[in-house]
Motif scaffolding. Structure first.
Motif, mmCIF file in Angstrom:
data_model
loop_
_atom_site.group_PDB
_atom_site.id
_atom_site.type_symbol
_atom_site.label_atom_id
_atom_site.label_comp_id
_atom_site.label_asym_id
_atom_site.label_seq_id
_atom_site.Cartn_x
_atom_site.Cartn_y
_atom_site.Cartn_z
ATOM 1 N N LYS A 52 13.354 -8.320 -7.124
ATOM 2 C CA LYS A 52 12.158 -7.743 -6.524
ATOM 3 C C LYS A 52 12.310 -6.229 -6.450
ATOM 4 O O LYS A 52 13.280 -5.725 -5.895
ATOM 5 C CB LYS A 52 11.945 -8.328 -5.128
ATOM 6 C CG LYS A 52 11.696 -9.832 -5.124
ATOM 7 C CD LYS A 52 11.510 -10.364 -3.712
ATOM 8 C CE LYS A 52 11.251 -11.864 -3.724
ATOM 9 N NZ LYS A 52 11.068 -12.415 -2.353
ATOM 10 N N ASP B 182 4.836 -5.560 -17.433
ATOM 11 C CA ASP B 182 3.811 -6.584 -17.625
ATOM 12 C C ASP B 182 3.773 -7.057 -19.077
ATOM 13 O O ASP B 182 3.749 -8.258 -19.368
ATOM 14 C CB ASP B 182 2.452 -6.021 -17.206
ATOM 15 C CG ASP B 182 1.337 -7.039 -17.348
ATOM 16 O OD1 ASP B 182 1.403 -8.092 -16.678
ATOM 17 O OD2 ASP B 182 0.407 -6.798 -18.142
ATOM 18 N N GLU C 63 10.159 -8.666 -10.675
ATOM 19 C CA GLU C 63 8.873 -8.795 -9.974
ATOM 20 C C GLU C 63 8.586 -7.539 -9.146
ATOM 21 O O GLU C 63 9.388 -7.151 -8.289
ATOM 22 C CB GLU C 63 8.910 -10.016 -9.053
ATOM 23 C CG GLU C 63 7.628 -10.241 -8.265
ATOM 24 C CD GLU C 63 7.736 -11.425 -7.313
ATOM 25 O OE1 GLU C 63 6.912 -11.500 -6.394
ATOM 26 O OE2 GLU C 63 8.656 -12.262 -7.494
ATOM 27 N N VAL D 213 6.969 -5.945 -6.199
ATOM 28 C CA VAL D 213 6.445 -6.441 -4.928
ATOM 29 C C VAL D 213 5.761 -5.347 -4.114
ATOM 30 O O VAL D 213 5.006 -5.645 -3.177
ATOM 31 C CB VAL D 213 7.552 -7.100 -4.079
ATOM 32 C CG1 VAL D 213 8.133 -8.298 -4.807
ATOM 33 C CG2 VAL D 213 8.650 -6.098 -3.714
ATOM 34 N N ASP E 169 -2.960 -4.257 -13.015
ATOM 35 C CA ASP E 169 -3.504 -4.935 -11.841
ATOM 36 C C ASP E 169 -2.512 -4.828 -10.679
ATOM 37 O O ASP E 169 -1.400 -5.361 -10.744
ATOM 38 C CB ASP E 169 -3.777 -6.400 -12.173
ATOM 39 C CG ASP E 169 -4.378 -7.165 -11.003
ATOM 40 O OD1 ASP E 169 -4.762 -6.525 -10.001
ATOM 41 O OD2 ASP E 169 -4.453 -8.414 -11.086
ATOM 42 N N SER F 72 -3.538 -5.669 -7.471
ATOM 43 C CA SER F 72 -4.210 -6.358 -6.365
ATOM 44 C C SER F 72 -3.268 -7.269 -5.575
ATOM 45 O O SER F 72 -3.519 -7.542 -4.395
ATOM 46 C CB SER F 72 -5.391 -7.173 -6.899
ATOM 47 O OG SER F 72 -4.945 -8.173 -7.822
ATOM 48 N N LYS F 73 -2.206 -7.748 -6.195
ATOM 49 C CA LYS F 73 -1.301 -8.676 -5.511
ATOM 50 C C LYS F 73 -0.001 -8.001 -5.056
ATOM 51 O O LYS F 73 0.951 -8.681 -4.685
ATOM 52 C CB LYS F 73 -0.974 -9.847 -6.425
ATOM 53 C CG LYS F 73 -2.196 -10.684 -6.809
ATOM 54 C CD LYS F 73 -1.822 -11.817 -7.744
ATOM 55 C CE LYS F 73 -3.057 -12.627 -8.141
ATOM 56 N NZ LYS F 73 -2.714 -13.729 -9.092
ATOM 57 N N VAL F 74 0.002 -6.670 -5.097
ATOM 58 C CA VAL F 74 1.214 -5.912 -4.773
ATOM 59 C C VAL F 74 0.995 -5.149 -3.465
ATOM 60 O O VAL F 74 -0.082 -4.601 -3.243
ATOM 61 C CB VAL F 74 1.547 -4.924 -5.920
ATOM 62 C CG1 VAL F 74 2.742 -4.058 -5.567
ATOM 63 C CG2 VAL F 74 1.809 -5.684 -7.211
ATOM 64 N N GLN F 75 2.009 -5.125 -2.603
ATOM 65 C CA GLN F 75 1.900 -4.355 -1.362
ATOM 66 C C GLN F 75 1.709 -2.870 -1.698
ATOM 67 O O GLN F 75 2.393 -2.331 -2.574
ATOM 68 C CB GLN F 75 3.178 -4.478 -0.529
ATOM 69 C CG GLN F 75 3.510 -5.843 0.005
ATOM 70 C CD GLN F 75 4.814 -5.778 0.802
ATOM 71 O OE1 GLN F 75 4.838 -5.349 1.960
ATOM 72 N NE2 GLN F 75 5.907 -6.193 0.167
ATOM 73 N N TRP F 76 0.808 -2.223 -0.969
ATOM 74 C CA TRP F 76 0.585 -0.783 -1.152
ATOM 75 C C TRP F 76 1.114 -0.044 0.070
ATOM 76 O O TRP F 76 0.840 -0.414 1.209
ATOM 77 C CB TRP F 76 -0.895 -0.468 -1.341
ATOM 78 C CG TRP F 76 -1.115 1.017 -1.483
ATOM 79 C CD1 TRP F 76 -1.257 1.934 -0.500
ATOM 80 C CD2 TRP F 76 -1.167 1.746 -2.714
ATOM 81 N NE1 TRP F 76 -1.399 3.191 -1.012
ATOM 82 C CE2 TRP F 76 -1.341 3.111 -2.380
ATOM 83 C CE3 TRP F 76 -1.101 1.384 -4.055
ATOM 84 C CZ2 TRP F 76 -1.455 4.105 -3.349
ATOM 85 C CZ3 TRP F 76 -1.189 2.377 -5.011
ATOM 86 C CH2 TRP F 76 -1.377 3.715 -4.652
#
Length: 434
Positions: free
Chosen positions: A10, A28, A43, A45, A59, A61-65
Motif C-alpha cells: 500500500k 494503472d 495499491e 491508497v 481515476d 475516486s476510490k483513493v483517500q485525498w
C-alpha cells in the motif's frame, strides 16, 4: 489467508505534478505486469496535492485525498510514501521525516532533499529497518543508482562524470547546431517546456550539482557533501566558443565530475570542452549520460532521457517493485553508519588544460603581455588562434594551455584581466581529456 509477502504493497503519493500523475498512470497501465513481477499488487491508497479538482488523467475516486502530505504520511495506513513534492525543506522534508518516524518506506525523486539531507535521512531510515529509494532523483529513466550500487557493487569506482541536466544539454546542443547565442536558445527552451520560467536552478548548475553529490556518495561510499561541490553554470558560454571548439576538435558540455584523488574527493560542475571522439560528446538534446570508471568493469556508459513523466515514473516504479519484492539495499550502497568521510579536494588543486577566449586591443605587444602573464605562473600555452586584424580595435583571440594547476591559471587570468588592453573579462572553459 495471504501472508505479508502476498498482501498488496500500500502506497501513498505526495505530489501529483507531471511525475506524480505519470507514476499513477504507469501503475494503472502496467498493473498486471507489475503484479506478475512482484508476486503482489501495488495499491495506491492515498494521494496529496495542492489542487484536488485538477484532471490528472487517472481515476482517484476510490483513493483517500489529503490536503496535507505530512498528515497523509502519518495517517494514511500506507506501507510506503512516494515523495514527489520537491525542494530540500518544507513539506517535502517533513513528509519524508514523518514517513520514517511512522515506520514507512520512502521512494523519492527529490535530488535537492537528498543532496542536502541525504545522509541524515539514510541514518534514520536504516536505524528503523526501512528503505529509502531514489532512482528517479538522478538522470530520470537511466538506472544509474542501481548500476552503481548493485551492478558495480564488486568494483572500486574512481570517477563519475556525466551530463546531468537535460535543459543545459539542450541549450548547448542548439547553440552548437544553429549558431545562435545563449539568450535566444534559452527563450526557445522555455517556450518548449524544457526550461522553467525561472531557469536559474538548471542553467547555473545547481540541479546538476545536487545530482553529482548523490552520485559521489553512492560511487565512493562517502557521506553526501553538497556544500563541497564547485558549481559554475552556462550563462557565459557564447556562440563564438562553439566555433573555436569545433576548430580545436572539441564539443562543449556542462558536466558533473567526481573523482577520488590523493587530496580527497573532487566534486565539480562546470562547462567543459571534451574531445569529439569521447562517447559523451555525441550525447545531445535533452538526453543525459553518466560514465563510471571502475577497476574491474573498466569504463561503463549509461545514456537515456533524464527527465519527463515517462522516464522518471519508470524509475519511481522500479523502486516500488524492489520494495514490493522485499529487496533491501543500504541507501547509498554502504550502511549509513559506515559511510567513510573523505576530505573535499579543493577546486584550486584541479590539474588539466584550459581554453581561454580574450577580447583585446589589436596593437603591438599585447600578445607578448598575455604570454608573460602565463609564463609568470608557469602556464604553458599549447595553441593560439587569432581571426584577422583590426589595428587599434578589439579582436578576439583564443589560446589553449598544456596541463597546469587551477590556482596558477586563475592567477594568470587575474593578471590578464587587469590589463588596459583586455576589453572584457576573460572567458575560460576547462578541457577534459576523457
Amino acid at each position: 489467508m495471504p501472508n505479508a509477502q502476498q498482501a498488496p504493497l500500500k502506497i501513498a503519493v505526495a505530489g501529483l505534478g507531471t511525475v506524480g500523475a505519470g507514476v499513477l498512470k504507469l501503475l494503472d497501465t502496467q498493473a498486471s505486469l507489475i503484479e506478475q513481477r512482484c508476486g503482489r499488487r501495488i495499491e495506491v491508497v492515498a494521494v496529496s496535492a495542492r489542487s484536488k479538482g485538477k484532471d490528472r488523467g487517472v481515476d482517484l475516486s476510490k483513493v483517500q485525498w489529503f490536503d496535507d502530505p505530512v498528515a497523509m504520511a502519518a495517517q494514511s495506513g500506507a506501507d510506503l510514501v512516494v515523495e514527489l513534492i520537491g525542494g530540500s525543506e518544507g513539506p517535502a522534508r517533513d513528509t519524508v521525516a514523518t514517513a520514517i518516524e511512522t515506520g514507512k518506506h520512502v521512494v523519492t525523486a527529490n535530488k535537492a532533499l537528498l543532496a542536502v539531507h541525504g545522509t541524515e535521512i539514510a541514518q534514520k531510515a536504516e536505524a528503523r529497518g526501512l528503505t529509502v529509494a531514489f532512482e528517479a532523483a538522478v538522470a530520470g529513466g537511466i538506472p544509474i543508482i542501481k548500476g552503481l550500487r548493485e551492478g558495480l557493487a564488486g568494483n572500486a569506482v574512481s570517477e563519475i562524470h556525466g551530463i546531468l541536466n537535460g535543459t543545459c544539454n539542450y541549450i548547448l546542443t542548439e547553440m552548437r547546431t544553429t549558431g545562435r547565442d545563449f539568450a535566444d536558445v534559452l527563450a526557445d527552451a522555455q517556450a518548449l517546456g524544457y526550461a522553467e520560467a525561472d531557469p536559474s536552478f538548471d542553467i547555473d548548475g545547481v540541479d546538476a550539482a545536487h545530482k553529482l553529490a548523490i552520485l559521489a556518495s553512492v560511487a565512493f561510499g562517502t557521506p553526501v557533501d553538497f556544500p563541497s561541490v564547485y558549481v559554475e553554470g552556462i550563462r557565459q558560454v557564447s556562440a563564438i566558443d562553439f566555433d573555436y571548439a569545433d576548430q580545436l576538435g572539441f564539443r562543449i558540455k556542462l558536466l558533473g565530475i567526481a573523482r577520488r584523488t590523493d587530496a580527497g574527493v573532487e566534486q565539480r560542475v562546470h562547462p567543459c570542452m571534451v574531445p569529439k571522439t569521447a562517447p559523451i560528446a555525441s550525447v545531445d538534446g535533452v538526453f543525459n549520460a553518466v560514465v563510471a570508471q571502475a577497476d574491474f568493469a573498466d569504463r561503463v556508459l549509461f545514456v537515456g532521457r533524464g527527465a519527463g513523466a515517462g522516464p522518471t515514473a519508470s524509475a519511481v516504479v522500479a523502486d516500488l517493485i524492489d520494495i514490493a519484492r522485499g529487496r533491501s539495499t543500504p541507501t547509498f550502497g554502504v550502511p549509513a553508519d559506515r559511510l567513510g568521510a573523505a576530505p573535499p579536494s579543493p577546486m584550486e588543486t584541479r590539474r588539466g588544460s584550459y581554453y581561454v577566449r580574450l577580447m583585446v586591443v589589436d596593437r603591438p605587444g599585447v600578445i607578448a603581455d598575455i604570454a608573460a602573464a602565463m609564463r609568470d605562473q608557469n602556464v604553458s600555452m599549447e595553441q593560439f588562434l587569432q581571426r584577422g586584424r583590426s589595428p587599434g580595435e578589439g579582436v578576439p583571440v583564443v589560446l589553449t594551455t598544456h596541463d597546469t594547476d587551477e590556482a596558477a591559471m586563475q592567477r594568470a587570468l587575474a593578471t590578464i584581466a587587469a590589463s588596459d588592453n583586455v576589453l572584457e573579462p576573460p572567458r575560460m572553459i576547462r578541457i577534459e581529456q576523457f
